[in-house]
Design an enzyme around this catalytic site. Structure first.
Site, mmCIF file in Angstrom:
data_model
loop_
_atom_site.group_PDB
_atom_site.id
_atom_site.type_symbol
_atom_site.label_atom_id
_atom_site.label_comp_id
_atom_site.label_asym_id
_atom_site.label_seq_id
_atom_site.Cartn_x
_atom_site.Cartn_y
_atom_site.Cartn_z
ATOM 1 N N SER A 1 0.807 -1.220 0.000
ATOM 2 C CA SER A 1 0.000 0.000 0.000
ATOM 3 C C SER A 1 0.839 1.269 0.000
ATOM 4 O O SER A 1 0.383 2.316 -0.459
ATOM 5 C CB SER A 1 -0.942 0.012 1.209
ATOM 6 O OG SER A 1 -0.207 -0.124 2.417
ATOM 7 N N GLY B 1 -2.185 -4.104 0.980
ATOM 8 C CA GLY B 1 -2.327 -5.333 1.746
ATOM 9 C C GLY B 1 -1.385 -6.437 1.336
ATOM 10 O O GLY B 1 -1.410 -7.526 1.921
ATOM 11 N N ASN C 1 3.731 -5.570 5.902
ATOM 12 C CA ASN C 1 2.512 -6.286 6.305
ATOM 13 C C ASN C 1 2.844 -7.614 6.982
ATOM 14 O O ASN C 1 2.109 -8.059 7.871
ATOM 15 C CB ASN C 1 1.608 -6.509 5.089
ATOM 16 C CG ASN C 1 0.945 -5.228 4.620
ATOM 17 O OD1 ASN C 1 0.486 -4.422 5.432
ATOM 18 N ND2 ASN C 1 0.904 -5.007 3.321
ATOM 19 N N ASP D 1 -5.000 6.849 10.008
ATOM 20 C CA ASP D 1 -4.681 5.516 10.517
ATOM 21 C C ASP D 1 -3.288 5.466 11.151
ATOM 22 O O ASP D 1 -2.916 4.482 11.784
ATOM 23 C CB ASP D 1 -4.800 4.462 9.422
ATOM 24 C CG ASP D 1 -3.872 4.710 8.232
ATOM 25 O OD1 ASP D 1 -2.976 5.564 8.336
ATOM 26 O OD2 ASP D 1 -4.056 4.047 7.196
ATOM 27 N N HIS E 1 -0.298 5.118 6.931
ATOM 28 C CA HIS E 1 -0.075 5.482 5.533
ATOM 29 C C HIS E 1 0.210 6.981 5.381
ATOM 30 O O HIS E 1 -0.548 7.805 5.887
ATOM 31 C CB HIS E 1 -1.293 5.095 4.686
ATOM 32 C CG HIS E 1 -1.539 3.614 4.666
ATOM 33 N ND1 HIS E 1 -2.429 3.007 5.527
ATOM 34 C CD2 HIS E 1 -0.983 2.634 3.911
ATOM 35 C CE1 HIS E 1 -2.427 1.705 5.296
ATOM 36 N NE2 HIS E 1 -1.557 1.449 4.327
#
Length: 249
Positions: free
Chosen positions: A72, A110, A138, A221, A224
């Site tokens: 991402s 993801g 991730n 979040d 990011h």
């Protein structure tokens, strides 16, 4: 002067988006040819050879390709315009420097190293001059064993080298928050430098340097980057990439 600079930036982004569209159209054409080939009667060895060379025959640009293969962060998750993600900012830097390179963004939100390993062969169905590998974050956030992440990254590096030994590989290093445990975060961090040394490839020490953990440079979040954050990521990448693409092969 400011207005001129703004217009130049907008023009560069428009060109970058047009390139993405052209790449997508090219992919559709290739997919169509592949489908037709499967439906047709068995072909001779000569026909198969000609088909495999088709992508090179239809290329109209002499630009070399830099492919960003990541998650991402590469894809530009949460941004209104994916051209604002750091690969798009890198394209602007390349254009401003007058270098003949075209950026291809192959980031998937993801994505894990296992996912990257499973799609790498398809991704390598094109000529790649510089391969920027940005995966692993991730895995770390999910607590995947470092040995497993390392094996997947090594498999991707091996696949790139097997496809074209001349492709220059850059590995983007990543670090994890301390709540993942001191031993795990330490092993995870050193994994990237170890892989770079063992494979004699280029290393970006920490992709999120000066961005990770800075609220004003990250989206809500906290993971990011914002548009401004991506500009810093691009600077971190450029510190390594500029030397790679500016040096004659």
């Amino acid at each position: 002067m400011l207005k001129s600079k703004t217009m130049e930036t907008l023009l560069n982004r428009a060109i970058y988006r047009q390139r993405i569209l052209l790449n997508f159209c090219y992919f559709l054409c290739t997919l169509s040819l592949f489908s037709c080939k499967n439906d047709a009667a068995p072909t001779t060895e000569t026909t198969t050879e000609a088909t495999s060379q088709k992508p090179e025959e239809v290329q109209t640009s002499s630009d070399k390709t830099i492919l960003f293969f990541g998650d991402s962060l590469t894809a530009g998750y949460g941004l209104d315009d994916t051209a604002d993600a750091f690969p798009g900012v890198i394209q602007e830097k390349i254009d401003a420097a007058g270098l003949d390179y075209q950026v291809v963004n192959s980031g998937i939100s993801g994505e894990t190293t296992a996912g990257g390993k499973s799609r790498i062969d398809w991704t390598l169905n094109q000529k790649i001059d510089v391969f920027v590998l940005e995966l692993g974050a991730n895995d770390g956030l999910r607590g995947v064993p470092v040995s497993e992440t390392r094996a997947n990254l090594q498999a991707i590096i091996d696949a790139v080298r097997a496809s074209d030994s001349e492709t220059k590989i850059i590995l983007a290093g990543m670090q994890l928050p301390p709540n993942m445990g001191q031993q795990y975060t330490s092993e995870f961090k050193s994994m990237f430098s170890d892989l770079a040394t063992e494979n004699n490839i280029f290393l970006i020490p920490f992709l999120l340097e000066d961005v990770g953990g800075v609220p004003s440079l990250n989206q809500n979040d906290g993971i990011h980057p914002t548009v401004e954050g991506h500009k810093i990521l691009a600077d971190n990448v450029w510190q390594v990439l500029e030397g790679v693409i500016s040096t004659p092969s």
